[in-house]
Design an enzyme around this catalytic site. Structure first.
Site, PDB file in Angstrom:
ATOM      1  N   GLU A 172      -2.112 -38.540  26.277  1.00  9.39           N
ATOM      2  CA  GLU A 172      -2.996 -37.448  25.847  1.00  9.39           C
ATOM      3  C   GLU A 172      -4.337 -37.963  25.323  1.00  9.39           C
ATOM      4  O   GLU A 172      -5.168 -37.163  24.891  1.00  9.39           O
ATOM      5  CB  GLU A 172      -2.295 -36.592  24.780  1.00  9.39           C
ATOM      6  CG  GLU A 172      -1.135 -35.769  25.341  1.00  9.39           C
ATOM      7  CD  GLU A 172      -0.552 -34.780  24.338  1.00  9.39           C
ATOM      8  OE1 GLU A 172      -0.958 -34.818  23.159  1.00  9.39           O
ATOM      9  OE2 GLU A 172       0.303 -33.968  24.751  1.00  9.39           O
ATOM     10  N   HIS A 188       5.196  15.022  10.689  1.00  9.36           N
ATOM     11  CA  HIS A 188       4.577  13.879   9.993  1.00  9.36           C
ATOM     12  C   HIS A 188       3.067  13.859  10.131  1.00  9.36           C
ATOM     13  O   HIS A 188       2.351  13.456   9.219  1.00  9.36           O
ATOM     14  CB  HIS A 188       5.098  12.555  10.561  1.00  9.36           C
ATOM     15  CG  HIS A 188       6.277  12.003   9.842  1.00  9.36           C
ATOM     16  ND1 HIS A 188       6.266  11.730   8.504  1.00  9.36           N
ATOM     17  CD2 HIS A 188       7.519  11.666  10.272  1.00  9.36           C
ATOM     18  CE1 HIS A 188       7.449  11.241   8.137  1.00  9.36           C
ATOM     19  NE2 HIS A 188       8.233  11.206   9.183  1.00  9.36           N
ATOM     20  N   ASP A 234      15.362   7.672   7.967  1.00  8.25           N
ATOM     21  CA  ASP A 234      14.157   7.642   7.129  1.00  8.25           C
ATOM     22  C   ASP A 234      14.489   7.405   5.668  1.00  8.25           C
ATOM     23  O   ASP A 234      13.651   6.925   4.902  1.00  8.25           O
ATOM     24  CB  ASP A 234      13.408   8.984   7.229  1.00  8.25           C
ATOM     25  CG  ASP A 234      12.608   9.102   8.510  1.00  8.25           C
ATOM     26  OD1 ASP A 234      12.309   8.063   9.119  1.00  8.25           O
ATOM     27  OD2 ASP A 234      12.282  10.243   8.897  1.00  8.25           O
ATOM     28  N   TYR A 266       0.840  -1.188   0.000  1.00 13.00           N
ATOM     29  CA  TYR A 266       0.000   0.000   0.000  1.00 13.00           C
ATOM     30  C   TYR A 266       0.882   1.246   0.000  1.00 13.00           C
ATOM     31  O   TYR A 266       1.764   1.394   0.851  1.00 13.00           O
ATOM     32  CB  TYR A 266      -0.924   0.027   1.229  1.00 13.00           C
ATOM     33  CG  TYR A 266      -1.999   1.066   1.069  1.00 13.00           C
ATOM     34  CD1 TYR A 266      -3.234   0.725   0.534  1.00 13.00           C
ATOM     35  CD2 TYR A 266      -1.766   2.401   1.387  1.00 13.00           C
ATOM     36  CE1 TYR A 266      -4.212   1.688   0.335  1.00 13.00           C
ATOM     37  CE2 TYR A 266      -2.734   3.366   1.184  1.00 13.00           C
ATOM     38  CZ  TYR A 266      -3.958   3.000   0.656  1.00 13.00           C
ATOM     39  OH  TYR A 266      -4.920   3.952   0.452  1.00 13.00           O
ATOM     40  N   SER A 319       3.588   8.051  14.252  1.00 15.20           N
ATOM     41  CA  SER A 319       5.023   8.053  14.519  1.00 15.20           C
ATOM     42  C   SER A 319       5.378   8.643  15.880  1.00 15.20           C
ATOM     43  O   SER A 319       4.595   9.419  16.440  1.00 15.20           O
ATOM     44  CB  SER A 319       5.704   8.920  13.465  1.00 15.20           C
ATOM     45  OG  SER A 319       6.512   8.152  12.636  1.00 15.20           O
ATOM     46  N   HIS A 359      -2.944 -41.346  16.946  1.00 13.90           N
ATOM     47  CA  HIS A 359      -1.561 -40.862  16.937  1.00 13.90           C
ATOM     48  C   HIS A 359      -0.607 -42.002  17.300  1.00 13.90           C
ATOM     49  O   HIS A 359       0.395 -42.253  16.615  1.00 13.90           O
ATOM     50  CB  HIS A 359      -1.366 -39.725  17.943  1.00 13.90           C
ATOM     51  CG  HIS A 359      -1.886 -38.393  17.488  1.00 13.90           C
ATOM     52  ND1 HIS A 359      -3.220 -38.155  17.267  1.00 13.90           N
ATOM     53  CD2 HIS A 359      -1.248 -37.234  17.193  1.00 13.90           C
ATOM     54  CE1 HIS A 359      -3.370 -36.890  16.869  1.00 13.90           C
ATOM     55  NE2 HIS A 359      -2.188 -36.312  16.814  1.00 13.90           N
ATOM     56  N   GLU A 387       9.227   4.210  18.872  1.00 13.89           N
ATOM     57  CA  GLU A 387       9.611   3.819  17.515  1.00 13.89           C
ATOM     58  C   GLU A 387      11.066   4.232  17.226  1.00 13.89           C
ATOM     59  O   GLU A 387      11.861   3.447  16.729  1.00 13.89           O
ATOM     60  CB  GLU A 387       8.662   4.523  16.536  1.00 13.89           C
ATOM     61  CG  GLU A 387       8.875   4.157  15.089  1.00 13.89           C
ATOM     62  CD  GLU A 387       8.015   5.017  14.161  1.00 13.89           C
ATOM     63  OE1 GLU A 387       7.426   6.021  14.630  1.00 13.89           O
ATOM     64  OE2 GLU A 387       7.933   4.691  12.963  1.00 13.89           O
ATOM     65  N   HIS A 388      11.393   5.507  17.516  1.00  7.84           N
ATOM     66  CA  HIS A 388      12.743   6.020  17.298  1.00  7.84           C
ATOM     67  C   HIS A 388      13.308   6.544  18.614  1.00  7.84           C
ATOM     68  O   HIS A 388      12.614   7.271  19.325  1.00  7.84           O
ATOM     69  CB  HIS A 388      12.741   7.194  16.315  1.00  7.84           C
ATOM     70  CG  HIS A 388      12.036   6.927  15.025  1.00  7.84           C
ATOM     71  ND1 HIS A 388      10.781   7.413  14.738  1.00  7.84           N
ATOM     72  CD2 HIS A 388      12.427   6.220  13.931  1.00  7.84           C
ATOM     73  CE1 HIS A 388      10.427   7.024  13.520  1.00  7.84           C
ATOM     74  NE2 HIS A 388      11.396   6.299  13.005  1.00  7.84           N
ATOM     75  N   GLN A 425       9.775  14.735  13.606  1.00 11.43           N
ATOM     76  CA  GLN A 425       8.740  13.751  13.876  1.00 11.43           C
ATOM     77  C   GLN A 425       7.363  14.410  13.900  1.00 11.43           C
ATOM     78  O   GLN A 425       6.383  13.875  13.368  1.00 11.43           O
ATOM     79  CB  GLN A 425       9.011  13.079  15.229  1.00 11.43           C
ATOM     80  CG  GLN A 425       8.489  11.682  15.360  1.00 11.43           C
ATOM     81  CD  GLN A 425       8.999  10.760  14.262  1.00 11.43           C
ATOM     82  OE1 GLN A 425       8.223  10.002  13.714  1.00 11.43           O
ATOM     83  NE2 GLN A 425      10.273  10.827  13.895  1.00 11.43           N
ATOM     84  N   ASN A 430      -3.740   5.401   6.097  1.00 14.12           N
ATOM     85  CA  ASN A 430      -4.528   6.105   7.111  1.00 14.12           C
ATOM     86  C   ASN A 430      -5.252   5.093   8.010  1.00 14.12           C
ATOM     87  O   ASN A 430      -5.010   3.887   7.920  1.00 14.12           O
ATOM     88  CB  ASN A 430      -5.509   7.074   6.443  1.00 14.12           C
ATOM     89  CG  ASN A 430      -6.502   6.345   5.525  1.00 14.12           C
ATOM     90  OD1 ASN A 430      -6.712   5.138   5.635  1.00 14.12           O
ATOM     91  ND2 ASN A 430      -7.107   7.092   4.615  1.00 14.12           N
ATOM     92  N   GLN A 464     -10.720  -0.494   0.526  1.00 16.14           N
ATOM     93  CA  GLN A 464     -11.112  -1.323  -0.617  1.00 16.14           C
ATOM     94  C   GLN A 464      -9.906  -1.865  -1.380  1.00 16.14           C
ATOM     95  O   GLN A 464      -9.933  -2.999  -1.891  1.00 16.14           O
ATOM     96  CB  GLN A 464     -12.060  -0.543  -1.552  1.00 16.14           C
ATOM     97  CG  GLN A 464     -11.496   0.746  -2.164  1.00 16.14           C
ATOM     98  CD  GLN A 464     -11.657   1.966  -1.271  1.00 16.14           C
ATOM     99  OE1 GLN A 464     -11.871   1.849  -0.058  1.00 16.14           O
ATOM    100  NE2 GLN A 464     -11.551   3.150  -1.867  1.00 16.14           N
TER     101      GLN A 464
END
Lengths: 429, 429
Positions: free
Chosen positions: B415, B262, B361, B130, B237, B420, B327-328, B259, B214, B191
Site C-alpha cells: 500500500e 398523529h 405505542d 428532545y 408516522s 506502517h 414504520e408499523h 396513525q 418538528n 436552538q
C-alpha cells in the site's frame, strides 16, 4: 509539533485548544456536493459520464469503461505474488473470524402477560462501498468494509471507485475477489455516492453506503444520511500513544509516523511521563521521517498537528485520553491494565509494547474503520450491525390484550389521542 | 384517499408513486436551522434567551425559568390520578424489561495466534432528549427515549422541552421522574438541539441526542449528526395494515385512524384481498373520524395520504410491504406466520387480530421510536445500543507479533505506507 507539560501554568487552556482544534474542512465543499447530488438525482448516468470525464479523465462509454468484471478481479487475485496473496488471505480470514462473532441473535419469547415479543435482525438488501482511487486505494480498506457486509448476509455489494485516466489498482481488484464483491463501478467522488444512494439507469440504488473518501465523498455521505444508512462521518486519522520511558524510542517514533504518513491533517499525540524519552522520540521521528517515501505527508502532519505531552504520572493520561477520545490509543507501558480500565472513549485500544497500531490496520481482525475527531465519545467502529437492521414484533391474543390494553387506553386518552384508545377499546368489548 | 387494485393496468406506476412520495418538508428549513445553530454556537445562553422569548413567549431569567427541578417532577408524579400513575408504571416496567435484554456483552479472548482480541461496550457520558411541547408532548415518548438511555447506564440525561407561555405538561414531568431524568431545560426548537450539541454557559453539552420534534428539530439533529450521535432522521408516522376479509372493519378503521390522528402528513395504508371489506373499512373510517376530537388532523391525513390497495391474494402483499418498508405493519389475518416470514423491511410488526399498533405505542415493551419514510430498509428502532459505543482492543506479545506481523508488513509495503511497515518490523528484530 507542539510540546506541552502538564505542569505548565496554561496547560489546561493549551490542551483544550488541541481537543477543540478542527482538522476537517467540509465547510467549503457542502454547496458543491449539494449541486452534484441534485444533478445525479435528476440525470443519473449522463451526470456520471460528464463528471467522470472532468474529474477522472476517464470516458464512460463501453461496458468495460463503466465496470470491472468479476473475471478481472479473479485474474488480479491469481496474478498476485504468492507472499502478498497469502498476506491478503490471512487478513481476510482473521477479519472474517472476528466479525462473524458480531452476528446478533434474534429474540422471540412470550412474557407473563401472554404477550409474544421479539426482535429479528436481517441484512440490508444492498450495500455500496466507496473505495478511493489514487494515493489512498487500499486493499485493506476494501476488506475491512466488504467482509462485514458479506458476513451480515448482504446479497448485493457494489463498489464504486474512481479510475483516474483509466488506471486501476490490481491489489484492490484482488481484494474485491477475495471479499466476494458483486459489482465494481468505475466512478468516484460525490457523484458516485449519489449514484449509489439514488440509483441511475445502470447502477441500482443501495441501502447502506460505507467506505473512506476525500472531503467531497465524506460530505456526500453526510448529506445523504437518512436517504441511505452510512457508516459514520469520517475525518482525518489520529493516534494517541501513551508510553512510559522504558520503551524503545525508535518503535514509538515509528508508531507516531505511521499515523502521520496517512494524511497531512492526520494527528499523532504522545503522552509520556518521561521528558527525556519524549526528546528521544522527537529525535527519532526526525531521523526516520527523512527516510520515508511518505516523508512529505508525514512531516506536514507531525509539524502542524503533532503533540507531545509530558505528564507527572501516567495516571493523568486517562483523563486526557478520555477528552481526546482518539481513534487509536496505544498503551505502551509496563502495566497497561489500569490505563485500559480507565479509558472510556477510544475507537480501538492497542495494549502492550508489541501492539503497534499498524497491525490493527491489516491483520489483527477488528475493523480499522473507526470513529475519528472525538467521535469515539458516541460512535463505534464499523461492524456487521452497520449492514443489518432489526424489526421488533409484538403478538397478542385476546387475553394478552385484556391484560395490558387498559393501561394503553389510559395513556392514549391522557395524551389526547382518541383513535389510539379506540383501536384497543373496540377489541376489548 | 387513494384506492388501487393490483389488477388495474397502471398499478405498478401508481404504487411506485406512493412509494416515492415525499411527506417530509425539511428543504425550506435547512438554512434557518443553520443560522440558528451558528448563533447558539457563538453565543449560547444569550441566543437561547432571545429565541425562547420570540418562539415560545417564555422569558428565561430566574433559575426556575430555565429549568424544572427534580422535586417538581416528583410532585407531578405523586399528583397523578392513581389509574394513570399505574398505567405509566406498567408502561415503564415493560419498556425497561424489554430493553434490559438489549444490553450487549463484551468480548475478550486470545486466539490461536496468541493475539488477545475483544470489544468493550460502554455508555456515552451524557445524552440529551428532545421532548416536544404543545400538541405532541407525550409522556410515552419520554419513557421510550429515557429508559433505554438509563438502561444503557448513561450517567447524565438532560431533557430539553419548550414551555410555550410558561406552560408545562405535568404528565411529561411525571414520566421524567419515573424514568430518572437528571435535568430538564425549558428550551425548544433547533436552538435547544444546538445547545445540547455545543453546550452553553448553563447547559453542558451531551454526546447523543434523541427524541422526536418538528421539522426544525429534525433538521437540527440531521445537521449536527457527527458533532453528536443522533437516533435517526425521523419523518411523519406511517402504518401498513394487511388484513383479510374476516376482520371487524370497525377495528381496522380505528387502527388506520390511530396513525392518521398523529399528523396531517402521517400515512395509513390498507392492503386487503377483499374489495367489499375495503369498502366497509372506508365507511367506518368516515363514521369514526367524524366523532374524533382529532378529526381535523386525522381527516387531513386520510384524505391526502391514505391508501387502500386491493390484491388478488395476500401473498402479493409481501412484495408491496417490503417496498414500502413501513414504520408499523399490522398482520390482521388468519395465519400471520407466512406473511411475517416474508416481510423483511418494517420498523415493527404487529401480529394477529388482537395486536393494534397503539398497544406498541405505550405498553408492549419494544421501542416506539421507529424508522419512517422507508428507512426500515436500513435502520432500526431506538435501542440501548444508541446510547452506547464499542471500543475494540488488541493485545500482542512478541510471539503473537511474530506470527501475524509479517503479513501486515507485506500489505503495508504494497500500500506504499513504509512507516506502517517499520512500526512492526522494528519490533520483530
Amino acid at each position: 509539533m507542539q510540546r506541552l507539560s502538564i505542569s505548565q501554568p496554561d496547560f489546561a487552556k493549551a490542551f483544550r485548544r488541541i481537543v477543540n482544534s478542527r482538522r476537517e474542512s467540509d465547510e467549503g465543499v457542502a454547496d458543491q456536493v449539494k449541486t452534484i447530488l441534485s444533478k445525479v438525482r435528476a440525470s443519473g448516468d449522463e451526470t456520471l459520464v460528464e463528471l467522470t470525464a472532468r474529474f477522472d479523465q476517464h470516458n464512460l462509454s463501453s461496458d468495460a469503461d463503466w465496470s470491472i468484471s468479476k473475471a478481472e478481479c479473479e485474474a488480479a487475485f491469481h496474478a498476485l505474488e504468492p507472499s502478498l496473496r497469502q498476506a491478503l488471505e490471512l487478513a481476510a480470514d482473521r477479519i472474517r473470524t472476528y466479525h462473524e462473532a458480531q452476528l446478533p441473535t434474534d429474540r422471540d419469547y412470550t412474557d407473563d402477560a401472554g404477550v409474544r415479543l421479539g426482535a429479528r435482525w436481517l441484512p440490508v438488501d444492498a450495500a455500496g462501498l466507496y473505495v478511493p482511487g489514487g494515493r489512498a486505494a487500499y486493499p485493506s480498506s476494501l476488506l475491512m468494509n466488504a467482509i462485514p457486509a458479506k458476513v451480515a448476509g448482504v446479497a448485493r455489494l457494489a463498489v464504486v471507485t474512481p479510475t483516474p485516466r483509466g488506471q486501476i489498482n490490481p491489489l484492490v481488484l484482488a481484494a474485491a475477489h477475495l471479499a466476494g464483491v458483486d459489482e465494481i463501478w468505475r466512478v468516484g467522488g460525490a457523484q458516485a455516492v449519489g449514484a449509489l444512494a439514488y440509483g441511475t439507469e445502470r447502477i441500482s440504488r443501495v441501502d447502506v453506503i460505507t467506505g473512506p473518501g476525500n472531503a467531497w465523498v465524506a460530505e456526500a455521505k453526510r448529506q445523504l444520511y437518512g436517504v441511505v444508512g452510512i457508516d459514520m462521518v469520517a475525518g482525518p486519522s489520529e493516534i494517541l500513544v501513551i508510553a512510559d520511558g522504558q520503551n524503545n524510542p525508535d518503535w514509538i517514533a515509528a508508531d507516531l509516523l505511521s499515523q502521520a504518513e496517512h494524511d497531512p491533517v492526520a494527528q499523532s499525540i504522545l503522552i509520556t511521563d518521561d521528558a527525556n524519552f519524549a526528546s528521544q522520540v522527537e529525535d527519532r521521528i526526525d531521523v526516520q521521517c527523512a527516510m520515508l517515501s511518505t516523508q512529505k505527508t508525514a512531516k506536514a502532519s507531525w509539524d502542524n498537528h503533532g503533540v507531545v505531552i509530558v505528564v507527572d504520572d501516567l495516571d493523568q493520561s486517562i483523563a486526557l485520553a478520555n477528552d481526546l477520545a482518539a481513534e487509536h490509543v496505544e498503551l505502551a507501558v509496563a502495566d497497561p491494565a489500569p490505563l485500559f480500565e480507565g479509558i472510556r472513549h477510544a475507537g480501538s485500544v492497542f495494549i502492550g509494547r508489541f501492539a503497534p497500531e499498524a497491525v490493527g490496520d491489516y491483520v489483527a481482525g477488528p475493523n480499522h474503520v473507526l470513529p475519528t475527531g472525538r467521535r469515539a465519545r458516541f460512535a463505534s467502529g464499523l461492524s456487521v450491525l452497520d449492514f443489518m437492521k432489526r424489526s421488533s414484533f409484538i403478538e397478542l391474543d385476546e387475553a394478552a390484550l385484556n391484560a395490558i390494553g387498559p393501561a394503553a387506553i389510559a395513556l392514549a386518552e391522557a395524551e389526547g389521542l382518541p383513535a389510539h384508545a379506540q383501536s384497543i377499546e373496540k377489541r376489548l368489548k
